[in-house]
Design a protein around this motif. Structure first.
Motif, mmCIF file in Angstrom:
data_model
loop_
_atom_site.group_PDB
_atom_site.id
_atom_site.type_symbol
_atom_site.label_atom_id
_atom_site.label_comp_id
_atom_site.label_asym_id
_atom_site.label_seq_id
_atom_site.Cartn_x
_atom_site.Cartn_y
_atom_site.Cartn_z
ATOM 1 N N LEU A 28 -32.579 27.249 -19.179
ATOM 2 C CA LEU A 28 -33.697 26.954 -18.286
ATOM 3 C C LEU A 28 -33.890 28.069 -17.263
ATOM 4 O O LEU A 28 -35.025 28.455 -16.959
ATOM 5 N N ALA A 29 -32.794 28.594 -16.732
ATOM 6 C CA ALA A 29 -32.898 29.675 -15.746
ATOM 7 C C ALA A 29 -33.534 30.915 -16.364
ATOM 8 O O ALA A 29 -34.350 31.596 -15.727
ATOM 9 N N ILE A 30 -33.188 31.217 -17.618
ATOM 10 C CA ILE A 30 -33.802 32.362 -18.297
ATOM 11 C C ILE A 30 -35.280 32.086 -18.557
ATOM 12 O O ILE A 30 -36.151 32.940 -18.317
ATOM 13 N N ALA A 31 -35.583 30.883 -19.059
ATOM 14 C CA ALA A 31 -36.977 30.528 -19.335
ATOM 15 C C ALA A 31 -37.813 30.552 -18.063
ATOM 16 O O ALA A 31 -38.958 31.032 -18.054
ATOM 17 N N ARG A 32 -37.257 30.050 -16.966
ATOM 18 C CA ARG A 32 -37.970 30.064 -15.682
ATOM 19 C C ARG A 32 -38.289 31.497 -15.264
ATOM 20 O O ARG A 32 -39.396 31.792 -14.801
ATOM 21 N N ALA A 33 -37.314 32.394 -15.408
ATOM 22 C CA ALA A 33 -37.546 33.798 -15.060
ATOM 23 C C ALA A 33 -38.623 34.410 -15.952
ATOM 24 O O ALA A 33 -39.498 35.143 -15.478
ATOM 25 N N LEU A 34 -38.591 34.108 -17.241
ATOM 26 C CA LEU A 34 -39.596 34.652 -18.160
ATOM 27 C C LEU A 34 -40.990 34.114 -17.864
ATOM 28 O O LEU A 34 -41.986 34.809 -18.115
ATOM 29 N N SER A 35 -41.068 32.903 -17.319
ATOM 30 C CA SER A 35 -42.385 32.324 -17.024
ATOM 31 C C SER A 35 -43.147 33.131 -15.980
ATOM 32 O O SER A 35 -44.369 33.009 -15.858
#
Length: 243
Positions: free
Chosen positions: A152-159
């Motif tokens: 989730l932390a990676i996905a949040r950053a990519l968003s």
């Protein structure tokens, strides 16, 4: 000490960085360059200055001396939000997801398409990268496992559609099967041309992923080179990485 490297147009360039906390100096003349679309691994034992350098690059610590440029912008000493708006996103050690926000709320609340281009990392695209998050999209952050929180932390950053993604201790404390999912994610992002700065201790897994490696020892760069050079000299692993 360094091995032969390929010159790449700089996306981020730090020169002669000195930094520390109060009277305690931690970094001594650090030079670091990351090219567009390049994956750079920052290596070193605990306490050698990796976290301090990331703080300088992301604006949570102002350098004592030296300069940091991101593209054509001088960002050394700028506030974290200003650096983030220029396109630097960090997945911090410890993940720091919000316990009361659902997975989908995380991905929608932080979404920031890059001006002048179609959104690349939509919620649907991020679920494609991390199918496990799609299964947990209604779950709150505190209902996720450690591995799911890292996804989730990676996905949040990519968003936020970053130009540079920084992964601090990318697989620290994760089960082996989850680590492999994170490595697969990094490989996918590399294939899609994302620029990534990754800090991790699993050198063997970084070899096929990183274009170059930089080793810190007591706040100084003691070696840098490509994966072939690092793989060929295993004495570096024992001398500087404790492997």
């Amino acid at each position: 000490m360094s091995a032969t490297t390929t010159t790449t147009k700089a996306l981020l360039e730090a020169k002669s960085i000195e930094a520390g906390y109060g009277a305690s100096q931690v970094l001594f003349g650090i030079d670091l360059t990351i090219g567009a679309g390049e994956v750079l691994a920052l290596l070193g034992r605990n306490g050698m200055g990796k976290s301090t350098l990331l703080k300088v690059l992301t604006g949570t610590l102002a350098p004592m001396r030296g300069s940091v440029h991101f593209g054509s912008d001088a960002i050394g000493g700028h506030k974290p939000d200003a650096i983030a708006r220029r396109g630097v996103a960090i997945v911090p050690e410890g993940r720091h997801v919000f316990p009361n926000l659902s997975v989908e709320e995380h991905l929608r609340a932080f979404a920031r398409p890059r001006p002048g281009s179609a959104p690349r990392w939509t919620v649907e695209a991020l679920y494609g990268l991390f199918p496990r998050l799609a299964e947990r999209k209604a779950n709150a952050g505190n209902q996720l496992s450690g591995g799911e929180q890292q996804m989730l932390a990676i996905a949040r950053a990519l968003s936020t559609h970053p130009r540079l993604l920084i992964l601090d201790e990318a697989t620290e404390g994760l089960a082996p099967v989850i680590r492999e999912e994170i490595w697969h994610c990094i490989a996918t992002l590399k294939a899609e041309g994302e620029a990534i700065l990754v800090v991790d201790k699993y050198v063997q897994r970084l070899l096929p992923l990183a274009d170059r490696h930089v080793i810190l020892e007591r706040g100084r760069v003691v070696w840098q080179g490509d994966s072939a050079a690092l793989d060929a000299d295993r004495s570096l692993w024992t001398r500087y990485l404790g492997v």
